[in-house]
Motif scaffolding. Structure first.
Motif, PDB file in Angstrom:
ATOM      1  N   LEU A   1      -0.267   0.158  -6.971  1.00  0.00           N
ATOM      2  CA  LEU A   1      -1.409  -0.718  -6.702  1.00  0.00           C
ATOM      3  C   LEU A   1      -1.886  -0.342  -5.296  1.00  0.00           C
ATOM      4  O   LEU A   1      -1.130  -0.484  -4.338  1.00  0.00           O
ATOM      5  N   VAL A   2      -3.089   0.151  -5.207  1.00  0.00           N
ATOM      6  CA  VAL A   2      -3.579   0.608  -3.905  1.00  0.00           C
ATOM      7  C   VAL A   2      -4.648  -0.369  -3.408  1.00  0.00           C
ATOM      8  O   VAL A   2      -5.191  -1.174  -4.172  1.00  0.00           O
ATOM      9  N   CYS A   3      -4.913  -0.269  -2.117  1.00  0.00           N
ATOM     10  CA  CYS A   3      -5.804  -1.231  -1.468  1.00  0.00           C
ATOM     11  C   CYS A   3      -7.144  -1.327  -2.204  1.00  0.00           C
ATOM     12  O   CYS A   3      -7.689  -2.414  -2.408  1.00  0.00           O
ATOM     13  N   SER A   4      -7.674  -0.167  -2.611  1.00  0.00           N
ATOM     14  CA  SER A   4      -9.010  -0.155  -3.215  1.00  0.00           C
ATOM     15  C   SER A   4      -9.011  -0.696  -4.643  1.00  0.00           C
ATOM     16  O   SER A   4     -10.076  -0.820  -5.241  1.00  0.00           O
ATOM     17  N   ASP A   5      -7.852  -0.989  -5.194  1.00  0.00           N
ATOM     18  CA  ASP A   5      -7.845  -1.656  -6.504  1.00  0.00           C
ATOM     19  C   ASP A   5      -8.398  -3.075  -6.375  1.00  0.00           C
ATOM     20  O   ASP A   5      -8.946  -3.622  -7.332  1.00  0.00           O
TER      21      ASP A   5
ATOM     22  N   PHE B   1       9.124  -0.893 -10.011  1.00  0.00           N
ATOM     23  CA  PHE B   1       7.756  -0.406 -10.186  1.00  0.00           C
ATOM     24  C   PHE B   1       7.664   1.112 -10.342  1.00  0.00           C
ATOM     25  O   PHE B   1       6.589   1.634 -10.617  1.00  0.00           O
ATOM     26  N   ASN B   2       8.791   1.830 -10.073  1.00  0.00           N
ATOM     27  CA  ASN B   2       8.702   3.287 -10.231  1.00  0.00           C
ATOM     28  C   ASN B   2       9.372   3.770 -11.505  1.00  0.00           C
ATOM     29  O   ASN B   2       9.214   4.926 -11.901  1.00  0.00           O
TER      30      ASN B   2
ATOM     31  N   ARG C   1      -5.196   8.292  -4.406  1.00  0.00           N
ATOM     32  CA  ARG C   1      -4.414   7.063  -4.581  1.00  0.00           C
ATOM     33  C   ARG C   1      -3.029   7.147  -3.943  1.00  0.00           C
ATOM     34  O   ARG C   1      -2.491   6.134  -3.496  1.00  0.00           O
ATOM     35  N   SER C   2      -2.450   8.335  -3.897  1.00  0.00           N
ATOM     36  CA  SER C   2      -1.081   8.421  -3.384  1.00  0.00           C
ATOM     37  C   SER C   2      -1.037   8.360  -1.856  1.00  0.00           C
ATOM     38  O   SER C   2       0.021   8.127  -1.286  1.00  0.00           O
ATOM     39  N   THR C   3      -2.152   8.598  -1.197  1.00  0.00           N
ATOM     40  CA  THR C   3      -2.137   8.590   0.271  1.00  0.00           C
ATOM     41  C   THR C   3      -3.118   7.570   0.864  1.00  0.00           C
ATOM     42  O   THR C   3      -3.184   7.421   2.079  1.00  0.00           O
ATOM     43  N   GLU C   4      -3.837   6.879   0.011  1.00  0.00           N
ATOM     44  CA  GLU C   4      -4.857   5.944   0.493  1.00  0.00           C
ATOM     45  C   GLU C   4      -4.273   4.889   1.437  1.00  0.00           C
ATOM     46  O   GLU C   4      -4.828   4.608   2.504  1.00  0.00           O
ATOM     47  N   ALA C   5      -3.143   4.326   1.038  1.00  0.00           N
ATOM     48  CA  ALA C   5      -2.572   3.227   1.829  1.00  0.00           C
ATOM     49  C   ALA C   5      -2.209   3.659   3.239  1.00  0.00           C
ATOM     50  O   ALA C   5      -2.322   2.879   4.188  1.00  0.00           O
TER      51      ALA C   5
END
Lengths: 727, 323
Positions: free
Chosen positions: B195-199, A61-62, B164-168
């Motif tokens: 893929l982040v939680c808020s997606d 995925f990266n 997005r990079s720190t949301e999780a």
């Protein structure tokens, strides 16, 4: 590839050096002035990562699948002016296949525009092989010289297969990568007017391209024992999707009432409508299967929230969606034409209706009440017709002699759901929450086994702050599902119960403890048990259990040092039962399945170590094991004795095991208030034992062409260096 | 429907009984009570005398933009969110600066050991944020779990949950099981932050299940997997009804986030036997030695999917999901 990366890296090092030198000179002056640090939210980070090994799965995925160096950029910047103008910029993984970039600008409270670009790779496996030429396209053909063996099949002894694939198959195998990549471009706009109104719109285009796999089958030339003689092949599947999504919303943000009217549209298009392949077991036969058809979804919805009084609020939603699909049909098989079809396309149309109303109330300070009603309907207006279908291509003959008639039976359903809940806070230390849920689904389809299912749930949660430092939650749930008369599907064992329609008693119990003996230390423990008992299922899923346990701790060792640790255990158990005779309504075999997953992690952060250094570490270990215990209950009809040993090791599947160890260490050296260097080391080890794939070549199984993949174990070392500039 | 009607009637009666008494008792922890206790507004200049650094931070954030008439700084500045500061200033002076007595002064504090009750904190935020995605907040899972807005959001500095990079990181601080699941053999691209939680989830409440952004679980999945949406000529009913019958969402020990290994996954519902005696259930008994992969064409590789497509077929001969 490596040369390109080496050149990139050299360029990067040079760039980093230049940036650093210029900024260093400037910063030296600033440091001398000892300017008071003010919050700074803008930063650019540029660096590289060096990977020790090729590891396709590591980069799934990266995008970092190969060894060597990768340039990675990251940017976070924004600015506001006094009159409300602003812009924001955010970028991550810049330079990789997983890069993301977003820019937004406008006047806060008036209008804004945004542009987003996102890439998402899904590099699944690069070790597959296939004899087909044209992988990734819609026509797969076999190379010259490919000559399948003549089939040997004896109906009296079905175990006595011989492979029909060529003995020299290896000579024709070509590498085949299962990989897709999504690219998204999104344009958004927002407009605010009269202080309480908002207009929000966006358009997103997403493409997904690459090659995946798809299963296929080919029928036998003889009529007897079709199941036993059908051949299967895993084929490279072309993926060339485009999805355009539109969204528009008009919102009103009133003090007492809020509205949200919105439209959503999603238009999916597949550039490829079918996949044709030459039968690897018989070159004279050709198969053709349908790929995912184009489809559209359009939705209109209206949501409202209204504050009735200081303690009562009413919310609601109405939504209508229309789903359509009308791709041209393929012929019944490769020997017939579309003129034989009852219709040329499906003209599929589904309407989805959703209604919801919810009232929340606080009639007294300690009591909160909520009542909710949900209505969902799937109204499938797809026309029906009789299709004289062929099980698979390869079955010769004229219509309708070798085909079965079958009417399509579109699924429609209605769902009603009521929820009632009450939350009572006895005092600052104790609270109780209870809830009741009733759900009824009415399905309208002749092929559905059960027309109506009714489900009732009771939930209870007790919260207690036993001590100032200790919080305890205990909760439970009981659910019971029953329904109308169960009618098994055609050709299905009458004792089989489809689990999501079957009678079930579900019990769930859980407890969590949160202990904070000091302001620096917190400990958490949560345990949960769930049991599903399918009370009327003799065959199929008969029982399922889930157990989970979570432990976590965080400790602020000092003002600058923090640490955390966690352990998670999950277990999923279930029982399947089957019968090998259509008229045998008691199981003669069963399977006990158990998946257990254990994860543990440890980490710490040490800020301002030796004044200018920050340190951090994260270690995670995960181990999963899947077990299946098969039990053979076959009874000799004359003697009544068990035919087989239920614990015969030759009758057992091996275990499925995976483990992952990931260790990340990093340090940041703050050269000045605005410049810092980051060094990192990342070790990751992944291993799996999957007997369904391991050691299987493309022709390892009779009558089946596999992809011959290898397990994707890897050990990876990643070293990273980057410079971060704040401004 | 008579059954449903009776339940609806009962529900209406219950609410009818409760509503009239709704405002009879006052709660000292409500926002109104706290604001009343705070006295008069003293203005930003007064706050700056002690809280300059907080001010310096917030004017770089959205809430500090006075040009936007909707923001706190276009109204009463710090006191728009923290409440009138008159009593706080008086108490502070009386205690000679040793005890600001935040709560006792009627101020709403969003962090620290003297943070105000969650209900009071959230009521303050809800004064302005009740529209759009916040409409379903009341009685949402986060609301009933007494999650405070400030538990996830920071107002004075960039909010991790908005990036997005720190949301999780923010979500995982409570959803620890989900974090562990992201490390499993099969998962969405959560570890990689793609893929982040808020997606998928609407953290402020939703009209769908599990706080999903769309009104049903399947619609949520179709946001990224639109090719599975159909409608298909030959539907696989469980797929049409609920993706989670076969798939987990956060992590699994089995490929493609499946809940179980095939063919047992499919055998939960299928034991089909044809009139001629052939059939899939025979894969266990007819072939004897399970350790011999040569006999296991319906078990190894992609098991049932070696031949079948699970998500529906638009092929006129795709009745059995074979093409």
């Amino acid at each position: 590839m490596n040369n390109v990366r080496t050149n990139r890296m050299a360029g990067l090092m040079l760039a980093m050096g230049m940036v650093s030198c210029n900024l260093v000179a400037e910063e030296t002056t600033k440091k001398a002035e000892a300017v008071k640090a003010e919050p700074s939210v803008n930063e650019i980070e540029v660096g590289f990562s060096y990977l020790s090994d090729d590891a396709y799965r590591f980069g799934r995925f990266n995008g970092m699948t190969d060894d060597g160096a990768y340039i990675i950029g990251d940017v976070r910047a924004k600015a506001h002016t006094e009159n409300g103008d602003f812009w924001r910029l955010r970028g991550t993984n810049l330079g990789l296949d997983s890069q993301y970039l977003m820019f937004q600008a406008g006047t806060q409270g008036a209008h804004s525009l945004s542009l987003e670009y996102d890439q998402l790779p899904d590099y699944e496996n690069d070790t597959g092989v296939t004899p087909f030429l044209g992988a990734g396209g819609t026509h797969l053909r076999l190379p010259a010289g490919y000559d399948p063996d003549t089939a040997v099949f004896d109906i009296s002894d079905p175990k006595n297969f011989t492979s029909e694939l060529p003995a020299d198959l290896d000579r024709f195998l070509l590498p085949f990568d299962q990989e897709t990549e999504r690219k998204r471009l999104k344009l958004g706009a927002r407009l605010f007017f009269k202080s309480r109104w908002e207009l929000d719109g966006s358009f997103q285009q997403e493409t997904k391209r690459g090659t995946d796999w798809i299963g296929s089958s080919m029928g036998p030339a003889e009529e007897e024992a079709i199941m036993l003689k059908t051949t299967g092949a895993l084929l490279p599947e072309p993926v060339d999707f485009e999805t355009n999504k539109m969204h528009a919303a008009l919102r009103y943000h009133g003090k007492q009432t809020q509205w949200d009217f919105s439209y959503r549209g999603s238009l999916f298009s597949n550039k490829d409508d079918s996949l044709t392949w030459q039968d690897p077991f018989d070159l004279d036969r050709t198969g053709r299967l349908a790929l995912e058809p184009d489809n559209q979804m359009h939705q209109l919805s209206a949501a409202v929230g209204h504050t009735l009084s200081a303690t009562n609020r009413l919310t609601g939603l109405l939504s209508v969606s229309r789903l359509t699909q009308d791709d041209d049909f393929l012929p019944f098989n490769t020997s017939t034409s579309v003129d034989d079809l009852p219709r040329r396309s499906l003209d599929g149309e589904v309407w989805l209706y959703k209604g919801q109303v919810k009232l929340t109330s606080r009639p007294m300070p300690k009591l909160r009440l909520s009542a909710k009603y949900d209505y969902d309907e799937r109204d499938n207006n797809t026309p029906t017709a009789t299709y004289y279908y062929y099980i698979a291509d390869g079955i010769p003959g004229e219509l309708p002699n070798k085909a079965w008639p079958k009417d399509n039976d579109p699924l429609s359903y209605q769902r009603h759901q009521f929820n009632l809940s009450a939350n009572y806070r006895f005092n600052t230390k104790m609270g109780l929450r209870g809830g009741y849920k009733y759900q009824q689904i009415d399905r309208d389809s002749e092929d559905q086994e059960r027309e109506t299912t009714r489900e009732q749930s009771l939930t209870l949660k007790w919260s207690l702050r036993a001590l100032e430092e200790l919080e305890v939650d205990v909760y439970g749930e009981h659910t019971r599902r029953r329904g109308s008369t169960y009618e098994t599907r055609r050709d299905e064992n009458p004792a089989m119960r489809t689990f999501y329609l079957a009678d079930v008693d579900r019990n769930k119990l859980g407890a969590s403890f949160y202990y904070m003996p000091t302001s620096r230390l917190s400990l958490g423990l949560t345990g949960e048990y769930l049991d599903d008992d399918y009370t009327d299922s003799a065959l199929g899923l008969t029982e399922a259990e889930q157990v989970s346990l979570l432990l976590d701790a965080s400790y602020q060792i000092s003002e600058r040092i923090s640490s955390h640790a966690f352990y998670t255990h999950e277990a999923f158990k279930s029982s399947n039962a089957g019968a090998q005779d259509k008229f045998l309504t008691t199981p003669d075999w069963s399977a006990e399945l158990e998946d257990t997953i254990d994860s543990a992690g440890l980490g710490f952060n040490f800020n301002q170590f030796l004044d200018r250094w920050d340190l951090g570490a994260d270690l995670v270990y995960t181990r999963s094991r899947g077990k299946i215990h098969m039990i053979n209950n076959t009874i000799n009809p004359s003697s009544g004795d068990s035919i087989a040993d239920p614990d015969d090791p030759t009758q057992q599947f091996p275990d499925l095991e995976t483990s992952l160890t990931s260790l990340q260490l990093w340090t940041r050296y703050r050269y000045s208030d605005t410049i810092s260097y980051r060094f990192s080391y990342w070790y990751e080890d992944f291993s799996s034992e999957d007997w369904t794939v391991d050691d299987l070549e493309a022709d390892s199984v009779d009558h089946l062409l596999l992809l011959g993949e290898d397990r994707l174990d890897y050990t990876q070392h990643v070293v990273g260096l980057s410079v971060n500039v704040r401004f | 429907m008579g059954y449903l009607f009776r339940r609806s009637l009962l529900l209406c009666l219950l609410l009818g009984l409760l509503l009239p008494g709704a405002t009879l008792q006052a709660d000292p922890n409500t926002l109104e009570s706290l604001i009343e206790a705070g006295g008069k507004y003293v203005g930003v200049e007064s706050c700056l005398q002690c809280h300059e650094s907080q001010h310096t931070q917030i004017i770089q954030e959205s809430h500090g933009q006075a040009a936007d008439v909707r923001t706190p700084f276009a109204m009463n500045g710090c006191e728009s969110c923290h409440g009138p500061g008159e009593k706080h200033v008086i108490n502070y002076a009386a205690a000679d600066g040793k005890d600001p007595a935040t709560i006792e002064s009627g101020l709403v504090a969003f962090s620290g050991v003297k943070a105000s009750p969650v209900e009071a904190q959230n009521s303050m935020c809800l004064q302005c944020h009740q529209g759009g995605s916040l409409i379903p907040w009341h009685d949402s899972l986060h609301d009933t779990a007494q999650v405070s807005c400030s538990g996830c959001h920071t107002m004075h500095k960039p909010s991790k949950v908005m990036d997005r990079s720190t949301e999780a990181e923010v979500c995982y601080s409570c959803h620890k099981k989900t974090r562990s699941q992201s490390y499993q053999m099969s998962s969405h691209a959560m570890r990689e932050g793609k893929l982040v939680c808020s997606d998928c989830h609407a953290s402020h409440g939703s009209n769908g299940p599990f706080m999903l952004k769309q009104t049903s679980l399947n619609e949520n999945c179709y946001e990224c997997h639109a090719e599975k949406r159909g409608p298909f000529l030959w539907e696989h009913y469980p797929v049409t009804e609920d993706c989670s019958l076969c798939h987990r969402t956060h992590g699994s020990n089995h490929p493609y986030l499946l809940t179980k290994q095939g063919p047992q996954l499919c055998q939960q519902c299928h034991a089909k036997i044809r009139p001629d005696g052939s059939g899939h259930v025979r894969i266990f008994l007819d072939y004897g030695d399970l350790s011999d992969p040569k006999r296991q064409r319906m078990v190894v590789g992609r098991n049932c999917s070696n031949c079948h497509k699970a998500h529906g077929s638009n092929h006129p001969s795709g009745v059995n999901q074979l093409r």
